[in-house]
Scaffold this motif. Structure first.
Motif, PDB file in Angstrom:
ATOM      1  N   LYS A 175      78.453  77.753   4.523  1.00 26.02           N
ATOM      2  CA  LYS A 175      77.629  77.790   3.306  1.00 26.02           C
ATOM      3  C   LYS A 175      77.426  79.236   2.840  1.00 26.02           C
ATOM      4  CE  LYS A 175      73.028  76.622   1.654  1.00 26.02           C
ATOM      5  NZ  LYS A 175      71.715  76.134   2.037  1.00 26.02           N
ATOM      6  N   SER A 190      91.483  81.816 -10.497  1.00 28.95           N
ATOM      7  CA  SER A 190      91.948  80.683  -9.704  1.00 28.95           C
ATOM      8  C   SER A 190      92.866  81.223  -8.611  1.00 28.95           C
ATOM      9  CB  SER A 190      92.707  79.698 -10.593  1.00 28.95           C
ATOM     10  OG  SER A 190      93.188  78.656  -9.812  1.00 28.95           O
ATOM     11  N   TYR A 217      93.091  86.889  -1.796  1.00 30.07           N
ATOM     12  CA  TYR A 217      91.996  86.313  -2.577  1.00 30.07           C
ATOM     13  C   TYR A 217      91.728  87.182  -3.792  1.00 30.07           C
ATOM     14  CZ  TYR A 217      87.474  84.608  -3.974  1.00 30.07           C
ATOM     15  OH  TYR A 217      86.433  84.087  -4.706  1.00 30.07           O
ATOM     16  N   LEU A 250      81.299  84.286  -1.702  1.00 31.12           N
ATOM     17  CA  LEU A 250      82.742  84.391  -1.895  1.00 31.12           C
ATOM     18  C   LEU A 250      83.112  85.285  -3.072  1.00 31.12           C
ATOM     19  CD1 LEU A 250      85.347  83.348  -0.663  1.00 31.12           C
ATOM     20  CD2 LEU A 250      85.236  81.409  -2.196  1.00 31.12           C
ATOM     21  N   GLU A 251      82.414  85.153  -4.173  1.00 35.45           N
ATOM     22  CA  GLU A 251      82.762  85.909  -5.379  1.00 35.45           C
ATOM     23  C   GLU A 251      82.449  87.393  -5.268  1.00 35.45           C
ATOM     24  OE1 GLU A 251      84.512  84.796  -8.005  1.00 35.45           O
ATOM     25  OE2 GLU A 251      84.705  82.950  -6.841  1.00 35.45           O
ATOM     26  N   ALA A 285      86.499  72.915   4.870  1.00 31.81           N
ATOM     27  CA  ALA A 285      85.814  73.129   3.590  1.00 31.81           C
ATOM     28  C   ALA A 285      85.897  74.591   3.169  1.00 31.81           C
ATOM     29  CB  ALA A 285      84.360  72.685   3.692  1.00 31.81           C
ATOM     30  N   ALA A 286      85.738  75.498   4.122  1.00 33.63           N
ATOM     31  CA  ALA A 286      85.847  76.926   3.788  1.00 33.63           C
ATOM     32  C   ALA A 286      87.245  77.251   3.286  1.00 33.63           C
ATOM     33  CB  ALA A 286      85.512  77.767   5.014  1.00 33.63           C
ATOM     34  N   ALA A 345      92.129  77.156  -2.374  1.00 32.06           N
ATOM     35  CA  ALA A 345      92.492  76.177  -3.415  1.00 32.06           C
ATOM     36  C   ALA A 345      93.900  75.650  -3.226  1.00 32.06           C
ATOM     37  CB  ALA A 345      92.310  76.778  -4.812  1.00 32.06           C
ATOM     38  N   ILE A 377      80.735  80.595   1.402  1.00 37.24           N
ATOM     39  CA  ILE A 377      81.020  80.091   0.058  1.00 37.24           C
ATOM     40  C   ILE A 377      80.078  80.732  -0.975  1.00 37.24           C
ATOM     41  CG2 ILE A 377      80.958  78.016  -1.379  1.00 37.24           C
ATOM     42  CD1 ILE A 377      82.010  76.498   1.093  1.00 37.24           C
ATOM     43  N   LYS A 428      89.412  75.132   1.873  1.00 40.00           N
ATOM     44  CA  LYS A 428      89.638  74.478   0.585  1.00 40.00           C
ATOM     45  C   LYS A 428      89.047  75.294  -0.555  1.00 40.00           C
ATOM     46  CE  LYS A 428      89.980  69.642   1.924  1.00 40.00           C
ATOM     47  NZ  LYS A 428      89.357  68.309   1.843  1.00 40.00           N
ATOM     48  N   VAL A 429      87.839  75.776  -0.360  1.00 41.02           N
ATOM     49  CA  VAL A 429      87.170  76.536  -1.424  1.00 41.02           C
ATOM     50  C   VAL A 429      87.833  77.895  -1.631  1.00 41.02           C
ATOM     51  CG1 VAL A 429      85.012  77.669  -2.052  1.00 41.02           C
ATOM     52  CG2 VAL A 429      84.980  75.353  -1.147  1.00 41.02           C
ATOM     53  N   ALA A 430      88.157  78.585  -0.568  1.00 45.18           N
ATOM     54  CA  ALA A 430      88.678  79.947  -0.696  1.00 45.18           C
ATOM     55  C   ALA A 430      90.132  79.981  -1.152  1.00 45.18           C
ATOM     56  CB  ALA A 430      88.534  80.683   0.625  1.00 45.18           C
TER      57      ALA A 430
END
Length: 148
Positions: A55, A128, A123, A61-62, A93-94, A100, A58, A96-98
């Motif tokens: 969590k 995207s 990254y 992340l930005e 999940a980490a 894509a 994510i 998938k989000v990072a």
């Protein structure tokens, strides 16, 4: 001595021995249940900690640098091999989000895809993320062993 009294003394002895055995069995059962509960608590705690880390990853992340994101994903690869399904799913999940990436399947496929494409992947915050190259499949072991 009276034969009935001897039988009565022997009966009491046997009764005491049975009661001791029952107490011993209850003690063993108690410790077995305590160990089992301890294992469950530890595994649930590990899951909770891992989900919290994902969590936080994510959420930040930005604002993280690409090198930091890659280093964090390297740390999450350990979770992809974990025996606890909650830890594995949090690590997936980490990824998938990072990344894509369009990897479908379990944590093993994500681990293979990461090992194959880690060096080429970078990254980019706010953009995207790079998909997997079309020429390389994320599931090489499935190509090596086609379904019969």
């Amino acid at each position: 001595m009276n034969p009935t009294r001897v039988q009565s003394v022997q009966g009491r002895r046997e009764l005491r021995q049975l009661q001791r055995r029952r107490r011993g069995n209850k003690t063993i059962l108690f410790f077995a249940v305590a160990v089992l509960l301890g294992v469950v608590v530890v595994e649930m705690g590990r899951s909770y900690i891992r989900m919290g880390r994902v969590k936080e990853f994510i959420a930040n992340l930005e604002v993280s640098s690409p090198e930091q994101v890659k280093a964090d994903l390297d740390q999450f690869t350990v979770g992809l091999r974990d025996h606890n399904p909650l830890v594995r799913n949090a690590s997936v999940a980490a990824f998938k989000v990072a990344t894509a990436w369009p990897v479908q399947g379990d944590a093993t496929e994500w681990l293979v895809a990461w090992r194959l494409h880690r060096d080429a992947w970078r990254y980019r915050p706010g953009v995207s993320n790079e998909p997997l190259p079309e020429t390389v499949s994320p599931q090489p072991y499935r190509q090596a062993f086609p379904a019969e």
